[in-house]
Design an enzyme around this catalytic site. Structure first.
Site, mmCIF file in Angstrom:
data_model
loop_
_atom_site.group_PDB
_atom_site.id
_atom_site.type_symbol
_atom_site.label_atom_id
_atom_site.label_comp_id
_atom_site.label_asym_id
_atom_site.label_seq_id
_atom_site.Cartn_x
_atom_site.Cartn_y
_atom_site.Cartn_z
ATOM 1 N N HIS A 137 0.834 -1.207 0.000
ATOM 2 C CA HIS A 137 0.000 0.000 0.000
ATOM 3 C C HIS A 137 0.873 1.263 0.000
ATOM 4 C CE1 HIS A 137 -2.958 3.018 1.037
ATOM 5 N NE2 HIS A 137 -2.090 3.429 1.949
ATOM 6 N N HIS A 142 1.438 4.889 -2.908
ATOM 7 C CA HIS A 142 1.727 6.312 -2.668
ATOM 8 C C HIS A 142 2.924 6.866 -3.428
ATOM 9 C CE1 HIS A 142 -1.042 7.419 0.579
ATOM 10 N NE2 HIS A 142 -0.856 6.220 1.113
ATOM 11 N N GLU A 183 -5.671 9.395 -0.250
ATOM 12 C CA GLU A 183 -6.013 7.972 -0.174
ATOM 13 C C GLU A 183 -7.090 7.541 -1.177
ATOM 14 O OE1 GLU A 183 -4.386 5.776 1.340
ATOM 15 O OE2 GLU A 183 -3.320 6.798 2.949
ATOM 16 N N SER A 202 -3.867 0.624 -4.551
ATOM 17 C CA SER A 202 -3.281 -0.597 -4.002
ATOM 18 C C SER A 202 -4.340 -1.673 -3.759
ATOM 19 C CB SER A 202 -2.522 -0.288 -2.706
ATOM 20 O OG SER A 202 -3.364 0.355 -1.771
HETATM 21 FE FE FE2 Z 1 -1.973 5.335 2.745
#
Ligand code: FE2
Length: 296
Positions: A137, A142, A183, A202
């Protein structure tokens, strides 16, 4: 990496980090020797699955970032290798951490262009969903966008804003902004809606759901609106907010938020699936399949 409103170390983080120390700023050397053959195989599986799914779904900036960063497909990437590429592009770097870290530490890292990345990887039993951030993730989701100069500046400004929000008692409002942009953000492009939020990028199932499902609302980005909207931590989002460009995001969040925080204090907080009368609604969700458990 999410900022934790309440800092509590989850059991899996304790288990994965047994015998490992971290520095006062919660960083550590990436413990490469701890990755097993199974970890590398799981990384490979997740990487292949998402890279096949994301062209045409993820924004171009993310896909370019993946390419430019040269993220390893078949093994958990070496953070030092990524850092050489990131340093050249935008001056960011990733730092290894145990897992979730306290808000003020997280903000301080962002404000100094350091992105905390959980070093360990989920196991095969939790391939599709893990509530805590792991290296897949944090890194896959990111880090590619940190190559983009405008997004890179946005995230640094977010960290600076976080340090200030903490002193103003406004962290929940700022946490909602992070949630609905970094996010779970969507971006409008000339080719259609695309994903830029790491929580979606993700996740196989949410990468499909957020664009294809009729259930969620899709609403134009509005800073104040987002700051008083609850969100989901255990199900798909009920509402996604759509930006026009990263520049819009940066410009909207560049001014000092002190006045905004004051004006929002005490105003009613919207539920995750609620629409407001002045929303610019792109799609009104059908609400099908929405959980009726409490929003965060
Ligand atoms: Fe995150």
């Amino acid at each position: 990496m999410e900022s934790a409103n309440v800092y509590k170390v989850p059991d899996i983080t304790v288990e994965k980090n047994q015998g490992l120390q971290h520095a006062d700023d919660f960083t550590m050397a990436q413990p490469f020797e701890r990755y097993t053959a199974e970890d590398h195989a799981i990384w490979h599986q997740l990487y292949l699955r998402q890279s096949a799914l994301l062209p045409g779904r993820a924004c171009e900036e993310f896909l370019q970032g993946m390419q430019q960063l040269d993220v390893a497909p078949d093994r958990v990437p070496d953070f030092d290798h990524l850092n050489r590429k990131l340093a050249q592009a935008t001056g960011w770097r990733v730092v290894a951490v145990h897992g979730l870290i306290p808000d003020h530490v997280f903000f301080d890292h962002l404000a100094n262009r350091r992105f905390p990345v959980t070093w360990w990887l989920r196991d095969a039993a939790r391939l599709d969903y893990l509530q805590e951030p792991d290296v897949f993730h944090d890194l896959f989701g990111h880090v590619p966008l940190l190559i983009n100069p405008v997004f890179a500046d946005y995230l640094q400004a977010y960290g600076q804003g976080g340090l200030k929000a903490a002193s103003l008692g406004a962290l929940p409002m700022l946490a909602r902004l992070y949630w609905y942009t970094v996010e779970f953000g969507l971006i409008q492009t000339t080719s259609g809606l695309r994903i830029y939020g790491a929580g979606i990028l993700s996740s196989k199932s949410e990468s499909i759901y957020c664009l294809d499902s009729a259930s969620p609302n899709r609403v134009k980005f509005d800073l104040a609106r987002i700051m008083h909207t609850r969100y989901r931590i255990d199900t798909f989002q009920k509402t996604y907010f759509v930006i026009d460009s990263f520049q819009q995001l940066f410009d909207a969040t560049a001014p000092d938020f002190t006045e905004l925080y004051h004006s929002l204090q005490g105003s009613p907080i919207l539920g995750a699936g609620e629409l407001a009368s002045d929303d610019v609604v792109l799609n009104r969700g059908t609400g099908e399949g929405w959980s009726d458990t409490a929003d965060a």
